[in-house]
Structure formats: C-alpha cells, structure tokens
Motif scaffolding. Structure first.
Motif, PDB file in Angstrom:
ATOM      1  N   ASN A   8       0.824  -1.210   0.000  1.00 40.65           N
ATOM      2  CA  ASN A   8       0.000   0.000   0.000  1.00 40.65           C
ATOM      3  C   ASN A   8       0.855   1.257   0.000  1.00 40.65           C
ATOM      4  N   PHE A  19      -4.200   8.761  -1.657  1.00 37.83           N
ATOM      5  CA  PHE A  19      -4.238   7.335  -1.975  1.00 37.83           C
ATOM      6  C   PHE A  19      -5.348   7.140  -2.995  1.00 37.83           C
ATOM      7  N   LYS A  20      -4.995   6.624  -4.162  1.00 37.51           N
ATOM      8  CA  LYS A  20      -5.960   6.452  -5.256  1.00 37.51           C
ATOM      9  C   LYS A  20      -6.652   7.771  -5.593  1.00 37.51           C
ATOM     10  N   LEU A  37     -12.883   4.920   0.523  1.00 35.93           N
ATOM     11  CA  LEU A  37     -11.793   4.029   0.926  1.00 35.93           C
ATOM     12  C   LEU A  37     -12.237   3.199   2.122  1.00 35.93           C
ATOM     13  N   THR A  38     -11.657   1.995   2.239  1.00 39.43           N
ATOM     14  CA  THR A  38     -11.877   1.181   3.425  1.00 39.43           C
ATOM     15  C   THR A  38     -10.579   1.145   4.219  1.00 39.43           C
ATOM     16  N   ASP A  82      -8.258  -1.060   2.174  1.00 44.16           N
ATOM     17  CA  ASP A  82      -7.358  -0.326   1.287  1.00 44.16           C
ATOM     18  C   ASP A  82      -6.115   0.127   2.051  1.00 44.16           C
ATOM     19  N   LEU A  83      -6.331   0.587   3.288  1.00 44.30           N
ATOM     20  CA  LEU A  83      -5.245   1.117   4.118  1.00 44.30           C
ATOM     21  C   LEU A  83      -5.367   0.610   5.541  1.00 44.30           C
TER      22      LEU A  83
END
Length: 95
Positions: A8, A19-20, A37-38, A82-83
């Motif tokens: 990540n 992020f993204k 995001l998750t 995701d993070l």
C-alpha cells in the motif's frame, strides 16, 4: 517470471498525501456503504497515522469527523482494507 506484491505504501503519494486520488487528510465521514476508501484500525505497522482534530485538518493524517459534506467517506473493516491506520495523539502522517 517474478511475482511482485504491491505494498500500500507504493500507492500512497507521499508528496500530496493521497491514496488512489483521495486525500488522506481533511473532513472525514464514516459510512457503512459506498465508501471512497476502506480502512482497518491496527496497533502496529500502519500505512497512515491519524490524529482526530476539531478544526483545520490541513496536514497529512489529520482528520476532522463530520456528518455531512465530507472530503472523503471511510468505512472501517476487519479485512480487505485499502489502508491500515493507527489513531495517534501526535505526529500524524505517513510513518
């Protein structure tokens, strides 16, 4: 042929703290569905250290929790996040 596993940290843009394409600071709304995001909350080896602030969430890792008009919507999950984040009292940002 080599197997490569993306971390990540590679996807986090440290210069812009995104992020993204989503900012990792600002006004955050926690949601149960349709998140941007998750995240998974961890005690060690986070991708991002998060400090909850009451105003001016302008620095990397500073989150102001809001109920409406968020900069980003976050869902807390136990797996396939995701993070990974860790809540801190000081020194937020990318470790």
């Amino acid at each position: 042929m080599f197997n490569t596993f993306a971390q990540n940290k590679i996807a986090i843009n440290e210069d812009s703290c995104t992020f993204k394409g989503f900012p990792l600071f600002g006004k955050i709304q926690f949601v149960d569905s349709f998140p941007d995001l998750t995240v998974k909350v961890v005690d060690s080896f986070p991708d991002l250290k998060v400090k909850i602030v009451n105003s001016f969430p302008d620095d990397c890792g500073e989150w102001q929790i809001v109920d409406s008009f968020p900069d980003i919507k976050i869902k807390i999950v136990e797996s396939f996040a995701d993070l990974k984040i860790k809540f801190v009292e000081s020194f937020p940002g990318i470790p």
